[in-house]
Design a protein around this motif. Structure first.
Motif, PDB file in Angstrom:
ATOM      1  N   TYR A   1       0.860  -1.186   0.000  1.00 40.01           N
ATOM      2  CA  TYR A   1       0.000   0.000   0.000  1.00 40.01           C
ATOM      3  C   TYR A   1       0.898   1.239   0.000  1.00 40.01           C
ATOM      4  O   TYR A   1       1.736   1.404   0.897  1.00 40.01           O
ATOM      5  CB  TYR A   1      -0.917   0.009   1.225  1.00 40.01           C
TER       6      TYR A   1
ATOM      7  N   GLN B   1      -0.702   2.520   6.840  1.00 40.26           N
ATOM      8  CA  GLN B   1      -1.978   2.031   7.353  1.00 40.26           C
ATOM      9  C   GLN B   1      -1.885   1.569   8.799  1.00 40.26           C
ATOM     10  O   GLN B   1      -0.955   0.843   9.164  1.00 40.26           O
ATOM     11  CB  GLN B   1      -2.483   0.871   6.491  1.00 40.26           C
TER      12      GLN B   1
ATOM     13  N   THR C   1      -3.714  -0.902  10.827  1.00 48.33           N
ATOM     14  CA  THR C   1      -4.663  -2.007  10.653  1.00 48.33           C
ATOM     15  C   THR C   1      -5.075  -2.636  11.983  1.00 48.33           C
ATOM     16  O   THR C   1      -5.642  -3.724  12.012  1.00 48.33           O
ATOM     17  CB  THR C   1      -4.062  -3.088   9.735  1.00 48.33           C
TER      18      THR C   1
ATOM     19  N   TRP D   1      -9.498   0.137   8.643  1.00 50.00           N
ATOM     20  CA  TRP D   1      -8.196   0.703   8.949  1.00 50.00           C
ATOM     21  C   TRP D   1      -8.243   2.227   8.862  1.00 50.00           C
ATOM     22  O   TRP D   1      -9.165   2.811   8.307  1.00 50.00           O
ATOM     23  CB  TRP D   1      -7.135   0.148   8.000  1.00 50.00           C
TER      24      TRP D   1
ATOM     25  N   CYS E   1      -5.432   5.919   8.671  1.00 52.56           N
ATOM     26  CA  CYS E   1      -4.068   6.374   8.416  1.00 52.56           C
ATOM     27  C   CYS E   1      -3.337   6.599   9.732  1.00 52.56           C
ATOM     28  O   CYS E   1      -3.872   7.243  10.655  1.00 52.56           O
ATOM     29  CB  CYS E   1      -4.069   7.684   7.624  1.00 52.56           C
TER      30      CYS E   1
ATOM     31  N   GLN F   1     -10.576   7.458   4.319  1.00 56.65           N
ATOM     32  CA  GLN F   1      -9.336   7.472   5.100  1.00 56.65           C
ATOM     33  C   GLN F   1      -8.295   8.455   4.563  1.00 56.65           C
ATOM     34  O   GLN F   1      -7.608   9.135   5.328  1.00 56.65           O
ATOM     35  CB  GLN F   1      -8.717   6.066   5.142  1.00 56.65           C
TER      36      GLN F   1
END
Length: 711
Positions: free
Chosen positions: A365, A370, A372, A377, A379, A431
């Motif tokens: 990504y 991210q 998670t 998820w 930032c 996000q």
């Protein structure tokens, strides 16, 4: 004799209205100039708007007059024609009306249009009108049919195939996407006795042995009308099939703009594996939609036999897939399997059978970092609360390492093309509402000029650093499904209510077009519901002159190979509808990007009034701004400077050309139906044309019925 006298008498009176003197009309050196522009007179109905949308999409200049606008221009002699450099000029090569006469009986505007069409041999399209003697047909009520034709299979007549609709094999199926909403309405009737009327598209009259016209040409009083007696909007398949022919008929096959039927399919994650949907957990273990540690990842990965199947399928369809690859998928597999990777070996051996796109090395990504630890998820942030971004160096490494691996493997790459994993790095709501600021510089470092984006969230072509985006349509064939039953289970989860065990997305977003009233049967739902639906959606893009590619995943080419029924549906249906000289155009990503870029520049020049084009006899002259390529469709045999123009498609030639700011001239074949010179006046005008009666427009045409409506 009576007919000739009446026509001549009409023209005598109308020429006076237009202001064209008889001596001018007779002079050989006064062949009229016909501007390559269409006049669309709209009453706000869906059919005229559909034709305007077709012209807009193809890049064909048009002027729209809205009859509902109280401040609109008056359609009179000066609006329609004038004189340029001493030569009579027709400002429009064709006229589109909502029906045969949308003005009150005795209207001076309709009289001006009639005279104009007679004088300059300008054809008229009646976008949707009532069948009756005034348009060369018997009345539909009593002798024909007036009503719904949802699901009817109409046909192109021999005359239609020999003319503007020759690109069609013959069938014109009408949509029926909902049993509860009317989606079409038509007036089916036969030509009136003595009328010079030729049906081009017809359908059986219910309850009778006769066939009634849906589209036909009516010649009368020195005029030509394309009489359309069914209603449509710009999205319906029946209109999309006929739109090209309507434009070719009205322009005589000589117009600016072009249309082709495009289809490209990108297969993402090649060499890598995709995590499998868990039918119990309703998420994908190993991916971000499952809670951390929830479930066990179960990867889906192609095998060598899938490569053979893909090659054989391509050969049978005359179609090439684009493989977007992640090289680390092979390197990781070799590390876990004693250095062996039969899939990679097979793909390398067969590399020239496919097109290849850099999809980054690990599919990392590349947007924000991210977090998670939560679902969904978010930032990650720095200590000061600012967003943590994947670095420029990390992005460069993902791109460059994958490219170097592909070069070493001999993959026939276009190094300027890139699709990032999940289109990451580009903005993603909610996000990450902006692009990773490090993405543009990294694209500069790696020489990327064409960057794949997700059409569902980023549909407009735009610049990201040095790169131009190419929006891709996601197909609803899921990345985490290799088997049909998994696909249906996940589909049910997404598109059913919470009470039915689903996600409730449709309750939160009622406009979602793929919502279900009840879960699909996991054994039959894919074949019976999803495949026909996805086929219709993708084919709709193909028929809309839309070059944007579609994308699926390598998981869809293995196990049950669930992608192929959809792809076969699109290409099979297409082959059944179109002739061999109208093939699907299968471009790679860079070529699609260039096409979209050219269209944007052309549209901007048209909107700014910087393009002019006209025809005098067999010569067409086009002027464009410096640096803007022109696009045109012309009859076969058209030449520029002694060289053939464009490429053959759908019985015509079309393409892009550079004028470099200078006049660009095209010589069309004499047989291409040049507009006649202004005719000799005599006699007196004909009686006023009666206004057309009101036609019916069902709800499913006024407001588009989604392809996903329940059946």
């Amino acid at each position: 004799m009576k007919r000739t006298i009446r026509t001549t008498a009409l023209i005598w009176g109308m020429l006076a209205a237009i202001g064209l003197p008889a001596a001018t009309a007779q002079a050989d050196d006064q062949t009229p100039r016909i501007d390559l522009r269409v006049l669309v007179v709209s009453d706000g109905g869906p059919s005229t708007e559909a034709i305007a949308a077709e012209l807009e999409n193809a890049g064909t200049p048009y002027t729209e007059v809205d009859l509902e606008d109280t401040g609109r221009a008056t359609i009179d002699a000066g609006f329609l024609a004038d004189t340029v450099d001493g030569r009579p000029r027709a400002k429009y090569q064709a006229v589109v009306l909502p029906n045969d006469n949308p003005f009150p009986t005795g209207s001076a505007e309709m009289a001006a249009l009639t005279a104009y069409e007679q004088t300059y041999s300008v054809p008229q399209v009646d976008a949707y009108t009532y069948a009756r003697p005034q348009v060369g047909l018997n009345a539909a009520v009593g002798t024909g049919y007036a009503g719904s034709i949802d699901g009817v299979r109409a046909e192109v007549t021999q005359a239609g195939k020999a003319g503007a609709f020759g690109y069609l094999e013959g069938a014109v199926p009408f949509e029926d996407n909902s049993p509860t909403v009317g989606e079409s309405y038509a007036y089916l009737s036969t030509p009136a006795t003595g009328a010079d009327f030729v049906p081009y598209v017809q359908a059986a009259v219910p309850g009778r042995s006769t066939k009634g016209s849906l589209v036909g040409e009516y010649r009368h009083d020195g005029r030509r009308e394309l009489v359309v007696t069914f209603v449509y909007n710009q999205y319906q398949q029946q209109y999309r099939l006929l739109a090209r022919g309507i434009v070719e008929w009205m322009t005589g096959g000589v117009h600016l703009g072009a249309e082709r039927n495009y289809f490209a399919v990108h297969v993402d994650d090649v060499f890598a594996a995709d995590d499998r949907w868990d039918t119990e957990l309703n998420c994908t273990p190993g991916d971000v939609d499952c809670q951390p540690g929830e479930g066990a990842p179960d990867p889906i990965r192609m095998v060598p036999a899938d490569v053979d199947h893909a090659s054989a399928w391509q050969n049978s369809r005359g179609f090439t897939l684009d493989f977007a690859y992640n090289a680390s998928g092979s390197e990781d597999y070799r590390e876990d399997n004693g250095g062996q990777d039969a899939l990679a070996d097979k793909l390398k051996a067969d590399r020239d059978r496919f097109r290849w796109i850099n999809h980054t090395y690990t599919h990392a990504y590349l947007g924000c970092v991210q977090d998670t630890s939560v679902v969904p998820w978010k930032c990650a942030t720095n200590a000061d609360g600012s967003t943590r971004w994947v670095s420029r160096n990390d992005i460069v490494d993902e791109i460059a390492t994958n490219e170097a691996w592909g070069v070493a493997a001999g993959l026939p790459l276009q190094k300027e093309e890139l699709v990032t994993g999940e289109h990451s790095g580009l903005k993603l709501s909610p996000q990450q509402p902006v692009d990773n600021p490090n993405l543009g510089p990294a694209l500069t470092d790696t020489g990327i000029k064409w960057l794949g984006s997700d059409n569902s969230r980023d549909p407009v072509q735009r610049q990201v650093g040095p790169a131009t985006t190419v929006s891709r349509y996601p197909m609803n064939v899921f990345y985490n499904a290799g088997r049909a039953s998994e696909q249906v289970d996940e589909y049910n989860w997404f598109y059913t209510s919470r009470a039915q065990g689903g996600s409730g997305i449709c309750e939160d977003n009622p406009a979602t077009s793929t919502c279900l009233s009840a879960p699909l049967d996991t054994a039959t739902g894919y074949t019976d519901h999803i495949v026909p639906l996805e086929t219709r959606i993708a084919l709709g893009h193909v028929l809309a002159n839309d070059p944007k590619p579609h994308f699926i995943h390598q998981s869809n080419l293995t196990e049950d190979r669930i992608a192929y029924p959809v792809l076969d549906g699109v290409l099979g249906d297409y082959d059944d509808l179109f002739t061999d000289d109208t093939p699907v155009v299968n471009l790679r990503m860079k070529e699609i990007g260039v096409e979209m870029q050219r269209r944007a520049a052309w549209r901007a020049a048209l909107d700014a009034g910087q393009v002019s084009a006209y025809r005098i006899g067999d010569s067409v002259t086009v002027r464009t701004p410096d640096g803007v390529a022109l696009t045109a469709t012309m009859p076969a045999g058209t030449q520029h400077g002694g060289t053939g123009f464009g490429a053959a498609y759908a019985g015509a030639v079309s393409g892009w050309a550079s004028a470099d700011g200078l006049p660009y001239t095209l010589d069309v074949p004499t047989s291409a139906g040049a507009p006649a010179a202004a005719v000799e006046p005599a006699g007196k005008p004909a009686p006023p044309t009666p206004a057309a009666p009101r036609t019916k427009v069902p709800a499913g045409v006024e407001k588009r019925v989604p392809y996903g409506a329940e059946r």
